[in-house]
Design a protein around this motif. Structure first.
Motif, short mmCIF file in Angstrom:
data_model
loop_
_atom_site.label_atom_id
_atom_site.label_comp_id
_atom_site.label_asym_id
_atom_site.label_seq_id
_atom_site.Cartn_x
_atom_site.Cartn_y
_atom_site.Cartn_z
N SER C 101 0.84 -1.20 0.00
CA SER C 101 0.00 0.00 0.00
C SER C 101 0.87 1.25 0.00
CB SER C 101 -0.93 0.00 1.22
OG SER C 101 -0.18 0.18 2.40
N TYR C 102 0.29 2.35 -0.35
CA TYR C 102 1.00 3.63 -0.37
C TYR C 102 0.70 4.40 0.90
CZ TYR C 102 1.46 2.66 -5.35
OH TYR C 102 1.74 2.11 -6.57
N ARG C 103 1.70 4.84 1.59
CA ARG C 103 1.50 5.63 2.81
C ARG C 103 1.19 7.07 2.44
NH1 ARG C 103 7.12 4.43 5.38
NH2 ARG C 103 7.56 4.57 3.16
N PRO C 104 0.16 7.66 3.03
CA PRO C 104 -0.18 9.05 2.70
C PRO C 104 0.98 10.00 2.99
CG PRO C 104 -1.97 8.02 3.94
CD PRO C 104 -0.80 7.07 3.97
N SER C 105 1.17 10.96 2.12
CA SER C 105 2.20 12.01 2.27
C SER C 105 3.62 11.45 2.37
CB SER C 105 1.88 12.94 3.45
OG SER C 105 0.74 13.73 3.12
N HIS C 106 3.82 10.22 1.93
CA HIS C 106 5.16 9.68 1.74
C HIS C 106 5.50 9.72 0.25
CE1 HIS C 106 5.05 8.02 5.80
NE2 HIS C 106 6.35 7.80 5.68
N ALA C 107 6.72 9.33 -0.05
CA ALA C 107 7.16 9.33 -1.45
C ALA C 107 6.89 8.01 -2.15
CB ALA C 107 8.65 9.67 -1.52
N ASP C 108 6.27 7.04 -1.46
CA ASP C 108 6.03 5.71 -2.05
C ASP C 108 5.40 5.80 -3.43
OD1 ASP C 108 6.61 4.90 0.53
OD2 ASP C 108 4.53 4.33 1.01
N VAL C 297 6.21 14.92 10.49
CA VAL C 297 6.56 13.65 9.84
C VAL C 297 5.29 12.92 9.44
CG1 VAL C 297 7.69 11.43 10.26
CG2 VAL C 297 8.66 13.53 11.20
N ALA C 298 5.32 12.27 8.28
CA ALA C 298 4.11 11.63 7.76
C ALA C 298 3.79 10.31 8.45
CB ALA C 298 4.24 11.42 6.26
N THR C 299 4.79 9.63 9.00
CA THR C 299 4.54 8.32 9.57
C THR C 299 3.92 8.42 10.97
OG1 THR C 299 6.44 7.47 8.38
CG2 THR C 299 5.55 6.10 10.15
N LEU C 300 2.71 7.95 11.09
CA LEU C 300 1.99 7.99 12.37
C LEU C 300 1.87 6.57 12.91
CD1 LEU C 300 -0.97 10.24 11.17
CD2 LEU C 300 1.33 10.92 11.91
N ILE C 301 1.84 6.45 14.23
CA ILE C 301 1.60 5.13 14.83
C ILE C 301 0.12 5.06 15.20
CG2 ILE C 301 2.47 3.45 16.52
CD1 ILE C 301 4.54 4.55 14.48
N GLN C 302 -0.67 5.18 14.16
CA GLN C 302 -2.12 5.20 14.30
C GLN C 302 -2.70 4.41 13.14
OE1 GLN C 302 -3.12 9.34 13.91
NE2 GLN C 302 -2.83 9.75 16.11
N PRO C 303 -3.91 3.90 13.28
CA PRO C 303 -4.56 3.26 12.13
C PRO C 303 -4.89 4.32 11.09
CG PRO C 303 -5.74 2.81 14.21
CD PRO C 303 -4.76 3.89 14.49
N TYR C 304 -4.80 3.98 9.82
CA TYR C 304 -5.20 4.92 8.77
C TYR C 304 -5.70 4.16 7.56
CZ TYR C 304 -0.52 4.03 6.84
OH TYR C 304 0.60 3.44 6.34
N THR C 305 -6.42 4.86 6.74
CA THR C 305 -6.98 4.28 5.51
C THR C 305 -6.16 4.79 4.33
OG1 THR C 305 -9.15 4.37 6.51
CG2 THR C 305 -9.07 4.16 4.10
N THR C 306 -5.84 3.91 3.40
CA THR C 306 -5.10 4.37 2.23
C THR C 306 -5.43 3.46 1.05
OG1 THR C 306 -2.95 5.10 1.43
CG2 THR C 306 -2.98 3.04 2.72
N ILE C 307 -4.64 3.54 -0.01
CA ILE C 307 -4.92 2.70 -1.19
C ILE C 307 -3.74 1.78 -1.46
CG2 ILE C 307 -6.50 4.31 -2.31
CD1 ILE C 307 -4.11 5.14 -4.15
#
Lengths: 356, 356, 356, 356
Positions: C101-108, C297-307
């Protein structure tokens, strides 16, 4: 990256086609405070220009340079020097015969393939006309690198080869004849050969030799930007050049190390100079000397067979006013490119001269 | 600008001295998705490495490359490829004899003058050891430019010259002998000459010829970055090189235009190829071929007279394990530099292939 | 051109991914004769490294640099400085959850789109891990530009802003606390905020301020390479940076010219310094100061929804060990980039210092 | 390296001083086959030129560009585009009063220190006059990057700030008023403020906002040449600029990661766009937007005290025709620099689009 910028710290951005409005350039990185000799600049342009003698093309172009910036009260200011030479004698009608076919050993075909079209009014950007911009920048570079002295001359035309080493020639005699060979007898023979070839509607190749004197020790950036590598690239970028050698060159291959090595004198100079003034890519203070091979010009005033854009065979004939041999006019171009390299490497070496 | 970076879009930053911890480099600009053949890379390193045969230096260096980045699951990722080759056989004690004197025709003297000191443990940065980094980058470039094929071979050692044109040689026979000359008889004579010269404690020069096949049309950036100008600079940046010529080269000077011009076939190829595959600085799809002249190696195993740092005359003697003739090991280096240029110019040409 | 080389005369070629073998680089153009303080280099690496305090990521990486070349007997030799930092704590298993999956606001996502694939083992080349190479080169640059002094500190975390001008702060107190803010009270509040945000599994932005003192007059190359333009680019190239301002910055917009102009003292210094030490892109000898804005920083230690790669919605959760706020570790990175710019422009200015 | 060349593959070499013969430049690397809209080029020059409205300097300069090369039958040829704009209204007598003194917050002093002299006839190379060359190149770049759309507008003058996000503005209304603010009420207030400041002989700062739409995914070269880093450098190279921020900018510092992160839609677009269209230095296809802070112009029409070359205090007074606020004329310059960056990065990205 598109290839029209030369140099690192002393940089020429060149523009212009043979049949456009003007050619010119921008010199960025010339230090401030250099008092310019404008006559010397024009003189180098005159040495390059068409129509200067009976052995070169009879086109007439005044080639007067206009400076737009970077000079104030006769001195460089440290800001970029913009300049233009307007094209006044374009006669593009002369070239109508080549619009629909590719001339053998010209750049027509590859330009068309690379850029998807071509400026059929002549050589366009591949014309040697662009070298006028080099001569302007080189003439300024010469003044910047003084007291270095850069002198080129014709050492071969066709089979006629001047074997005398440069150190035994009078380099002040180079401009004494039209072919720019400092040996008067050889010069005369070369001129005769060129006139003969011209009458046949044919062309002939030649070699330009160049000597750089009063070179400071230490110019050259190892490992990829060795001084002779950059000189080589500079020369090979001139139209019609097929080869470059410095110092002992191709002949040095035949020598043994015990013959080729240049023994030191006690002051760091060397007894011989097979190295051509450069060791490991860095100038050693001895004279730098090199040779540049020019092929015969491709444009012949003869009928020839070629192809058109669709691959059909066509019969055509060269017209116009062309050089039977390029080397007499190439002499100031070789000097100009050498001067730009030496200026650039002199500036690059400042970081080492000012070391901690 | 300090000369250790080569290329425009495909770029090698090289580092390392002969007696330091490691040599290596960073390749920036290799496109992503290239599946690497690591064996081919090591094979090219093995062709360059010392100790590979009786006619080269007997130093033993494994020259195993470690890749640090830019490759994932066997493919390039588009990020920079960092690599290192650790120096395992430095033996700097071998070089104690040269610490206090300058070797003739080496870079010792000019390095000292330029940088204010030198790494006396050997050639340092001027050692041909740095060419291993070129071979790594070149081996990757070769894979990038496929189906272009780049093959170099030895065509001259001292006076022994292979006159057969490349098109009549079996280029698959190059690796069949130690000297890397595809003509077995000539190869044998060359090897004998090298062994004879080695016994004398002397060295001899040579020529490497190179052919590039399957070249797409349109590579090369006029006017200063003509394809052959960059190839020339690449070759002249290799240690001991004194000259470069392509196509008809210096011999072409003697020809008339009517002989030299390459007439077109109807498909745009040419009947002859005096142009060497390049017109106006741009590849025309024909084979590119060129020659590179190497001087005799400067290090002799003979007594010689030279100077020390204070200009005093000293008597000394070469020691160590050196190449009597550099060209057999230079073959993969010439190929590597050619491959890097072709990769770079292939990428530079993308802007034109994608034109509007 | 592929973006992994920084600088003109003082050049860093950087390589390495967060989960590869090693990261490292090549510094080309460092003048010879600089006696290196290796402890200072390691100290800057330690200021950047993970796990150094409770308010940064708890990953442990020793970040020990190995130098491969360019240094002899403790001094730079003028040849390229190759170096590597081996990755010893890669734990790529930590990142399995993000492979598909792609992490939001990362460069993936953009890496995948640009390069046609991605190294899913972590941030790869987009990881801040690459900044360790910058810190090595910057630490050397700092030593080269001495007596210039370059000091950065944290001036804002979230809403907590230190309004005191740098000239009223004790810049020697920066390292006295974990957050690197020279005001102890503010530092304490900032640390509390960061710890609170960390507990929420969230992150917060911040600002790093930087001051450069003892700057010689004349650094900067008009018009496109103004000193502050290059400083700005250097800072904006650091991960997570969203803004740069120098001197009066965005606040200066509200001023009138009569308020903003810096009147001269008779020695050429100025009474005020709204200009931030730079006029027309050239240093004027006053202190240079600027601010750099870092996003959370974009990486959170929380649940999130992405694609995922196919555009399907997926529920996932950040794992691993990440920074709740990047600015404490960014301080040495800002200093490093500033030092590289100053070193580069100091060398570029040599051509003017040595003018005719 | 001397700072007058911008870009990598799409390159502008710029030249010219405010009181020299002409300003101009060379664009190298514009692909062939681009049909040029010359009216659009002149229109952008007219938006930049002095004397266009009552709120800008009342100098009159026609600013007509002459193209010298690189264009044939209305299309680019792939060869360098040389151009010149002649200076027709120099009035250097206006500047006699500044010949012997340094103007506060101008570049006079640092130019003199750096270059060892100055062109006292005005701003010389530090004059905003040079930006006309940027506008020419930018106007061509705009046409090259279509269908990308680049629109800038004034969002702040002094304390008057337009807080409406760009997405809620009518960007077609930008040219409807002299100040180039798309909100008519705010525009009117800004114009009043500028007229008031002018009457006082004073000046005021401002902010230009810029939006780039229809951006392809993948532009930007990690790690040092991130897209926003190059945009930042481009903007900071414009005269009088003190700050740059993109996306959430300095305000983003105050946000938590959970607020700041841009969640993906299933098509790869994002719900919010705090990132400003760029992730990890690479465009993600969303709109790019940024702000550029301009300080108040330094030239006041008021008496002021300053120093001369010898450090003596002198009383003097600004004369001439100057801008009370630079932002209305800066709008096309911001667009031009943005267009050049986008063109350059679009070309740089070709190597990835054509990957293996």
């Amino acid at each position: 990256m598109a290839g029209n910028i030369f140099g690192n710290l002393f940089r020429l951005s060149s523009y212009g086609e043979s049949h456009g409005e003007a050619i010119g350039g921008v010199i960025d990185g010339c230090p401030s405070g250099l008092e310019l000799d404008f006559e010397a600049i024009q003189n180098d342009l005159d040495r390059r220009k068409p129509g200067q003698s009976r052995i070169v093309t009879q086109r007439k172009e005044p080639d007067e340079v206009q400076f737009h910036s970077g000079i104030f009260e006769g001195k460089t200011t440290g800001t970029p020097i913009g300049f233009a030479i307007y094209n006044t004698n374009q006669k593009s009608q002369d070239y109508g015969h080549i619009k629909d076919s590719y001339r053998p050993s010209h750049a027509d075909y590859v330009y068309d393939q690379k850029y998807g079209h071509r400026d059929y009014r002549g050589g366009g950007r591949s014309s040697a006309r662009e070298t006028a911009a080099r001569v302007v920048a080189g003439a300024i570079a010469k003044q910047l690198v003084a007291p270095m002295i850069i002198k080129a001359y014709v050492s071969q035309v066709g089979d006629l080869t001047l074997h005398t080493p440069y150190s035994e020639l009078d380099l002040n005699a180079i401009e004494a004849n039209d072919v720019r060979c400092p040996d008067a007898t050889m010069a005369s023979a070369m001129e005769d050969l060129i006139m003969k070839v011209r009458k046949e509607g044919d062309t002939i190749g030649g070699v330009v030799s160049c000597v750089i004197q009063n070179v400071p020790i230490g110019l050259g950036e190892p490992v990829f930007d060795k001084l002779h590598a950059e000189l080589g690239k500079a020369m090979l970028s001139i139209n019609a050049v097929k080869g470059f050698e410095y110092g002992s060159g191709f002949a040095g291959v035949r020598m043994k190390g015990s013959e080729h090595n240049d023994a030191f004198n006690s002051d760091g100079t060397t007894v011989t100079n097979h190295s051509g003034g450069i060791q490991g890519g860095i100038s050693n203070g001895m004279d730098i000397y090199f040779k540049v091979a020019f092929k015969p010009v491709a444009t012949l005033i003869q009928p020839y067979t070629t192809i058109d854009k669709d691959g059909n065979t066509v019969e055509t004939k060269g017209k116009g006013r062309h050089d039977p041999c390029v080397v007499p006019r190439a002499v100031p171009i070789v000097e100009a490119m050498a001067a730009m390299v030496m200026a650039d490497y002199m500036l690059l070496n400042q970081i080492h001269k000012n070391q901690l």
